[in-house]
Design a protein around this motif. Structure first.
Motif, short mmCIF file in Angstrom:
data_model
loop_
_atom_site.label_atom_id
_atom_site.label_comp_id
_atom_site.label_asym_id
_atom_site.label_seq_id
_atom_site.Cartn_x
_atom_site.Cartn_y
_atom_site.Cartn_z
N ARG A 13 0.83 -1.21 0.00
CA ARG A 13 0.00 0.00 0.00
C ARG A 13 0.86 1.25 0.00
NH1 ARG A 13 -5.01 1.38 0.20
NH2 ARG A 13 -5.68 3.33 1.15
N ASN A 14 1.95 1.24 0.81
CA ASN A 14 2.83 2.41 0.82
C ASN A 14 3.45 2.64 -0.55
OD1 ASN A 14 2.32 2.90 3.49
ND2 ASN A 14 4.09 1.73 4.24
N ALA A 15 3.88 1.53 -1.19
CA ALA A 15 4.44 1.67 -2.52
C ALA A 15 3.39 2.19 -3.50
CB ALA A 15 4.97 0.32 -3.00
N MET A 16 2.15 1.73 -3.31
CA MET A 16 1.08 2.16 -4.18
C MET A 16 0.80 3.64 -4.01
SD MET A 16 -0.96 1.26 -6.49
CE MET A 16 -1.34 2.85 -7.21
N LEU A 17 0.82 4.11 -2.76
CA LEU A 17 0.57 5.52 -2.51
C LEU A 17 1.64 6.40 -3.16
CD1 LEU A 17 -0.55 5.37 1.24
CD2 LEU A 17 -1.97 5.89 -0.74
N VAL A 18 2.89 5.92 -3.12
CA VAL A 18 3.97 6.66 -3.77
C VAL A 18 3.72 6.73 -5.27
CG1 VAL A 18 6.42 6.65 -4.30
CG2 VAL A 18 5.67 6.12 -1.99
N CYS A 19 3.34 5.57 -5.86
CA CYS A 19 3.05 5.53 -7.29
C CYS A 19 1.91 6.47 -7.64
CB CYS A 19 2.68 4.11 -7.73
SG CYS A 19 4.07 2.96 -7.69
N ALA A 22 2.92 10.08 -7.45
CA ALA A 22 3.73 10.44 -8.62
C ALA A 22 2.84 10.59 -9.85
CB ALA A 22 4.79 9.38 -8.87
N MET A 23 1.87 9.74 -9.95
CA MET A 23 0.97 9.79 -11.10
C MET A 23 0.15 11.07 -11.09
SD MET A 23 -2.21 7.25 -11.97
CE MET A 23 -3.23 8.03 -10.73
N LEU A 24 -0.27 11.50 -9.87
CA LEU A 24 -1.13 12.67 -9.77
C LEU A 24 -0.37 13.97 -9.89
CD1 LEU A 24 -3.44 11.48 -6.87
CD2 LEU A 24 -3.98 11.59 -9.28
N ALA A 446 -10.72 12.55 -6.07
CA ALA A 446 -10.89 11.51 -5.04
C ALA A 446 -9.56 10.82 -4.74
CB ALA A 446 -11.92 10.48 -5.51
N ALA A 447 -8.77 10.54 -5.78
CA ALA A 447 -7.48 9.90 -5.58
C ALA A 447 -6.53 10.81 -4.80
CB ALA A 447 -6.86 9.53 -6.92
N THR A 448 -6.57 12.10 -5.10
CA THR A 448 -5.73 13.06 -4.38
C THR A 448 -6.07 13.06 -2.90
OG1 THR A 448 -5.62 14.44 -6.37
CG2 THR A 448 -5.01 15.47 -4.29
N ALA A 449 -7.37 12.87 -2.60
CA ALA A 449 -7.83 12.85 -1.21
C ALA A 449 -7.63 11.49 -0.55
CB ALA A 449 -9.30 13.25 -1.14
N GLY A 450 -7.11 10.50 -1.30
CA GLY A 450 -6.85 9.18 -0.75
C GLY A 450 -8.04 8.24 -0.77
N PHE A 481 -6.29 -0.95 -7.91
CA PHE A 481 -5.28 -1.71 -7.17
C PHE A 481 -5.09 -1.12 -5.77
CE2 PHE A 481 -0.97 -2.58 -5.78
CZ PHE A 481 -0.82 -3.93 -6.05
N ALA A 482 -5.00 0.20 -5.70
CA ALA A 482 -4.80 0.86 -4.41
C ALA A 482 -5.97 0.63 -3.48
CB ALA A 482 -4.59 2.36 -4.62
N ALA A 483 -7.17 0.46 -4.06
CA ALA A 483 -8.36 0.19 -3.25
C ALA A 483 -8.44 -1.26 -2.81
CB ALA A 483 -9.61 0.57 -4.03
N GLY A 484 -7.55 -2.12 -3.32
CA GLY A 484 -7.53 -3.52 -2.94
C GLY A 484 -8.49 -4.39 -3.72
#
Length: 717
Positions: A13-19, A22-24, A446-450, A481-484
């Motif tokens: 998840r941490n790796a996903m948040l970094v990705c 970066a994407m955003l 929404a993605a920016t807000a997590g 993917f980030a949402a599981g």
């Protein structure tokens, strides 16, 4: 599903948040510039769209999102209405639902949806929407909406709830007195069988609105709908006496004669139908009625001519094609009959129309095909006919007083026209750009807000409306993917990787998603190009070497997994991967040992329980397997194989009723598996349900003939 250990899950998840971050970073919204001719005021829909992007540019994201949703709801509402107006209600439903998800309290949207549902014979949906609207107004201290009351009453009529409907029509007449509300209330009384109260209202209407031909004509239609044919005939004759050129009057009188006594009345009906043609020679229903009479009287040439004329005037007239099919069958023109029935089926957009007349078309077509030797397709048509007949019977049973259905014509929909549908699709394609851009913006915010679950949903909708939207699969896949939601992430990540094969981030997420969903062969193929860059002590490393051991190079993969086991004995997923790898080589004893370790470390792992149940079955440990499967079923497993295996074990152990319940669940979850139906048939037979058993055996045979799976799961009994 293979659950990632807490430590590994956290790192993923941490790796996903970094990705994702970066994407955003620096992402530009996929907005489309609005075009407006000078001097022409913008529509409210366009204003919402432009305001959303203006606020977005100013950083007012919350207000921008509100405008995006208002724009989307309004435009989707228009698209849904257009689809319903074209007669394609089933395709309007998902768009109405999408719009309601954005603006659930829109009165206009709810009422338009309810009206479309009523026109599409979806009585329950119409009732729910109208009731919801009235309840919302009441909660907010607002007066009841007459349109909602009318729609609710009509939906109740369709459901056979006549007494309740009458009360609603009374309320409507009090709120909105006038011709239409009185007419509706009278019709409801007649449908209830209360001719006295209906006639009383008619008398009052005649005194209030005048003794006119038009009034008698409309009263005749209500009497006819309620099967009071003698009264209908009287009213139509009164209308004709006052105006013998009133459009529809002669036709209605002739049609009522036909409904009243059938063939004996054709001598009275035909002259009235021909008089109607002197009033208007371009009425397709008149030619259909004449064709029916001529067919029954074996005047085949006249019947064919009149039915073809009906189709010329109305190419989508299903009744004309039905009669032509019967005509050609009687004449032995089998090819022409087949073509007519197929055409009737093709243009029937709502199966419930005209009391499921399409059911007979499927039946007749099935008999024709069987007669020609096409047994498989013939039986398929007969099965469809049977299913429609069952649905028709269920509809009839829901009515409290016969099968009379009273329904006010709302004038909104008509039969689908291919040219109009093509034009609508073109317009939707153009509107899709704007819809997708708004959804894309909502997704980015929404993605920016997590909130990756919401982001994934918005990106998915954006892709639905415009799959060519820039980078949409990449964003959709990453957010999912980030949402599981790994199984849902596979599709968009696959497409994104096809466009960017050099992107290790996309490849890693796709590989992990495939591994978690236990598609080990694909996991191995996807991650193999990264082999030299993969660290075995990472989630991606576990996915790669685990899939290698299960579906690739067994020796090399097992060597890496055993090293991982020694380094991380607390990681249950490593033990599960080892167990799956041993099972792939039929080493079930070693597999069970590793899977039990995985379960000790993670007692709620459904994937480990299921894998262990399969290994126990192979080892003959059926009691252990059954216990594990019971636990999975009680936890609400979404895997149909769990219920099938459990049901089969229970059937073997004499727990027949429990077996029936679980096998029914398996069939409900996956109705396309022939083995499921076959074993359910056996359970029904043992449970003394011979008729149900025969139905399931027929379904199994049909599916097997179509190439459906015969063996449900790998495990043997």
């Amino acid at each position: 599903m293979l659950a990632t250990p807490a430590r590994v899950r956290s790192s993923v998840r941490n790796a996903m948040l970094v990705c994702m971050a970066a994407m955003l970073t620096g992402m530009s919204h996929s907005a489309y510039a609005s075009e407006q001719s000078p001097g022409i005021p913008k529509s409210p829909v366009q204003q919402h769209y432009d305001e959303a992007f203006r606020l977005q540019d100013e950083g007012e994201l919350e207000r921008a999102d509100a405008e995006h949703k208002a724009f989307l709801a309004a435009l989707l509402h228009q698209i849904a209405n257009a689809r319903a107006n074209l007669g394609i209600y089933s395709q309007a439903v998902p768009v109405y639902d999408e719009a309601l998800g954005l603006m659930p309290n829109s009165i206009d949207l709810n009422l338009d949806y309810a009206a479309a549902a009523l026109d599409g014979f979806d009585w329950n949906k119409a009732k729910t929407l109208a009731s919801t609207t009235l309840e919302f107004l009441k909660r907010n201290g607002q007066p009841p909406n007459p349109a909602a009351i009318s729609l609710l009453a009509q939906a109740m009529m369709g459901l056979g709830e006549y007494k309740e409907a009458v009360e609603q029509f009374k309320t409507l007449a009090d709120l909105q007195p006038g011709f239409e509300s009185s007419y509706a209330l009278a019709g409801a009384y007649l449908a209830l069988g209360d001719k006295a109260n209906g006639s009383k209202i008619f008398t009052e209407m005649q005194a209030q609105f005048g003794d006119t031909a038009e009034l008698h004509f409309r009263l005749g239609k209500l009497y006819g709908q309620a099967t009071f044919y003698e009264d209908a005939v009287h009213e139509f004759k009164m209308a004709i006496a006052k105006n013998d050129q009133l459009p529809g009057a002669h036709f209605s009188l002739g049609a009522t004669y036909m409904m009243q006594t059938g063939e004996p009345s054709y001598g009275e009906a035909e002259p009235e139908l021909r008089k109607e043609l002197t009033v208007d020679s371009r009425q397709p229903l008149v030619y259909v009625a004449l064709g029916r009479i001529e067919l029954i009287q074996h005047r085949f040439g006249d019947a064919e001519s009149d039915l073809k004329r009906a189709i010329e005037l109305d190419p989508l007239n299903t009744a004309a094609y039905a009669l032509l099919g019967q005509l050609y069958t009687e004449l032995g023109r089998i090819d022409d009959a087949e073509a007519a029935f197929r055409k009737q089926i093709a243009i029937t957009m709502v199966p419930a129309k005209n009391e499921y007349e399409v059911e007979r078309a499927h039946f007749c077509l099935g008999r024709l095909l069987i007669k020609r030797g096409d047994l498989a397709n013939g039986r398929k048509e007969l099965d469809i006919s049977r299913d429609l007949l069952i649905e028709k019977a269920q509809q009839a049973e829901s009515r409290l007083h016969g099968n009379t259905v009273f329904k006010l014509q709302n004038g909104k929909t008509h039969e689908a026209n291919p040219e109009e549908i093509e034009e609508q699709e073109k317009l939707e394609g153009e509107a899709g750009h704007m819809i997708a851009s708004s959804y894309d913006s909502l997704g980015v915010h929404a993605a920016t807000a997590g909130d990756f679950g919401a982001a994934a949903s918005y990106f998915r909708r954006a892709a639905h409306w415009d799959l060519k939207l820039g980078n949409i699969d990449n964003k959709w896949g990453r957010a999912t993917f980030a949402a599981g939601n790994y199984s849902d992430a596979v599709g968009p990540l696959n497409r994104a990787l096809a466009l960017h094969p050099e992107d290790d981030g996309i490849r890693s997420m796709l590989g992990m998603s495939l591994f978690v969903t236990q598609d080990y062969a694909q996991t191995y193929l996807v991650l193999q190009p990264m082999e030299t860059r993969i660290d075995a002590n990472t989630p991606v490393g576990l996915a790669y070497f685990g899939s290698m051991a299960i579906a690739g190079d067994y020796q090399k993969g097992m060597a890496q997994l055993q090293l991982l086991e020694a380094a991380h004995p607390e990681a249950e997923e490593i033990h599960q991967a080892l167990g799956e790898a041993y099972a792939s080589r039929t080493l079930y004893g070693q597999a069970a040992e590793q899977l039990r370790i995985a379960l000790r470390l993670h007692p709620t792992s459904s994937a480990a329980k299921y894998a262990l149940a399969l290994s126990d079955l192979e080892l003959g440990e059926k009691a252990n397997a059954q216990e594990l499967l019971v636990e999975l079923a009680k936890s609400g497993s979404k895997d149909d194989a769990v219920y099938f295996l459990l049901g089969r074990l229970q059937l073997e152990s004499g727990l027949t009723k429990d077996a029936v319940g679980n096998l029914e669940t398996a069939v409900k979850m996956n109705s396309g598996n022939a083995a499921y139906h076959r074993v359910l048939a056996e359970a029904y037979r043992k449970n003394e349900q011979p008729r149900d058993a025969e139905i399931e055996l027929q379904k199994s045979a049909t599916l097997e003939s179509q190439g459906a799976p015969v063996n449900a799961v790998k495990a043997q009994f």
